[in-house]
Scaffold this motif. Structure first.
Motif, mmCIF file in Angstrom:
data_model
loop_
_atom_site.group_PDB
_atom_site.id
_atom_site.type_symbol
_atom_site.label_atom_id
_atom_site.label_comp_id
_atom_site.label_asym_id
_atom_site.label_seq_id
_atom_site.Cartn_x
_atom_site.Cartn_y
_atom_site.Cartn_z
ATOM 1 N N LEU A 105 0.698 -1.379 -0.100
ATOM 2 C CA LEU A 105 -0.214 -0.045 -0.046
ATOM 3 C C LEU A 105 0.739 1.237 0.047
ATOM 4 O O LEU A 105 1.986 1.224 0.287
ATOM 5 C CB LEU A 105 -0.949 -0.026 1.103
ATOM 6 N N GLU A 106 0.140 2.313 -0.313
ATOM 7 C CA GLU A 106 0.789 3.738 -0.297
ATOM 8 C C GLU A 106 0.025 4.319 1.050
ATOM 9 O O GLU A 106 -1.078 4.423 1.127
ATOM 10 C CB GLU A 106 0.573 4.448 -1.615
ATOM 11 N N TYR A 107 0.857 4.968 1.992
ATOM 12 C CA TYR A 107 0.513 5.273 3.298
ATOM 13 C C TYR A 107 1.137 6.590 3.600
ATOM 14 O O TYR A 107 2.459 6.745 3.362
ATOM 15 C CB TYR A 107 0.520 4.270 4.024
ATOM 16 N N GLU A 108 0.705 7.474 4.066
ATOM 17 C CA GLU A 108 1.397 8.668 4.638
ATOM 18 C C GLU A 108 1.583 8.535 6.245
ATOM 19 O O GLU A 108 0.731 8.259 6.995
ATOM 20 C CB GLU A 108 0.484 9.893 4.615
ATOM 21 N N ILE A 161 7.894 7.901 -1.349
ATOM 22 C CA ILE A 161 7.376 8.265 -2.588
ATOM 23 C C ILE A 161 6.653 9.725 -2.563
ATOM 24 O O ILE A 161 6.092 9.959 -3.343
ATOM 25 C CB ILE A 161 6.443 7.356 -3.102
ATOM 26 N N SER A 162 7.156 10.471 -1.674
ATOM 27 C CA SER A 162 6.668 11.922 -1.498
ATOM 28 C C SER A 162 6.834 12.573 -2.903
ATOM 29 O O SER A 162 5.929 13.349 -3.367
ATOM 30 C CB SER A 162 7.759 12.508 -0.298
ATOM 31 N N LYS A 194 3.755 14.261 -4.889
ATOM 32 C CA LYS A 194 3.650 15.597 -5.049
ATOM 33 C C LYS A 194 3.577 15.858 -6.561
ATOM 34 O O LYS A 194 2.354 16.736 -7.139
ATOM 35 C CB LYS A 194 4.688 16.385 -4.692
ATOM 36 N N THR A 195 4.032 15.121 -7.662
ATOM 37 C CA THR A 195 3.933 15.387 -8.914
ATOM 38 C C THR A 195 2.654 14.881 -9.465
ATOM 39 O O THR A 195 1.796 15.641 -10.018
ATOM 40 C CB THR A 195 4.911 14.481 -9.790
ATOM 41 N N GLU A 196 2.057 13.846 -8.737
ATOM 42 C CA GLU A 196 0.596 13.346 -9.122
ATOM 43 C C GLU A 196 -0.326 14.337 -8.569
ATOM 44 O O GLU A 196 -1.488 14.747 -9.352
ATOM 45 C CB GLU A 196 0.517 11.998 -8.418
#
Length: 170
Positions: A108-111, A148-149, A153-155
């Motif tokens: 997963l992607e998670y902050e 993946i910050s 940010k780009t997304e």
């Protein structure tokens, strides 16, 4: 004389066994050194949690990602310290710990957050190390962590730009 022969045979067996143990120990030390090298030289963070979501071991890349000086500085911290809040920590456990208990590889992607509190987007891949069914998560969960910050940010910038273009067309 039979006793002397038996003692000699016993000593020879003992010596053979000691030689095999020494050879196997040397093989295991070599394997351990190779694994330690891979662990320490990895270009992604590696986090080994044990005993209730506490960091048992991490590599230097993990420390770099989260703004710590060394993996030793992170050793023993609760994952609470890396979550944005206590609520998010608890929600993460509710949402994802069950998948780990099923033996799944969780991706997963998670902050999360750095040591200084700054938000940090991570790609996380986790797996319980215990092979029993269901696995005992306190025995260990291995996580691969990547920052993946910049991609996030780009997304977001691309989404904002797309939205503005769509609005400009009307």
């Amino acid at each position: 004389s039979d006793r002397i022969v038996a003692e000699e045979n016993l000593q020879k067996s003992h010596d053979d066994l000691e030689q095999k143990v020494a050879e196997r120990t040397a093989e295991l030390e070599l394997i351990a050194n190779e694994l330690e090298l891979v662990f320490n030289m990895s270009r992604v963070g590696i986090m080994f949690l044990k005993g209730g979501r506490k960091l048992h071991m991490g590599n230097q890349r993990l420390a770099d990602i989260f703004g710590y000086d060394s993996p030793e500085e992170m050793q023993g911290i609760s994952m609470r310290e890396l979550h944005q809040s206590e609520e998010r920590y608890l929600d993460f456990g509710k949402q994802h710990w069950e998948s780990l208990k099923q033996g799944d590889i969780l991706q997963l992607e998670y902050e999360l957050r750095k040591k200084n509190g700054q938000p940090l987007w991570c790609s996380l891949s986790g797996k319980a190390l215990d092979t029993e069914a269901p696995p005992d998560l306190d025995r260990g969960v291995l996580w691969i962590v990547d920052d993946i910050s910049e991609r996030k940010k780009t997304e977001q910038e691309l989404e904002d730009l797309t939205r503005r273009l769509e609005m400009a067309q009307f």
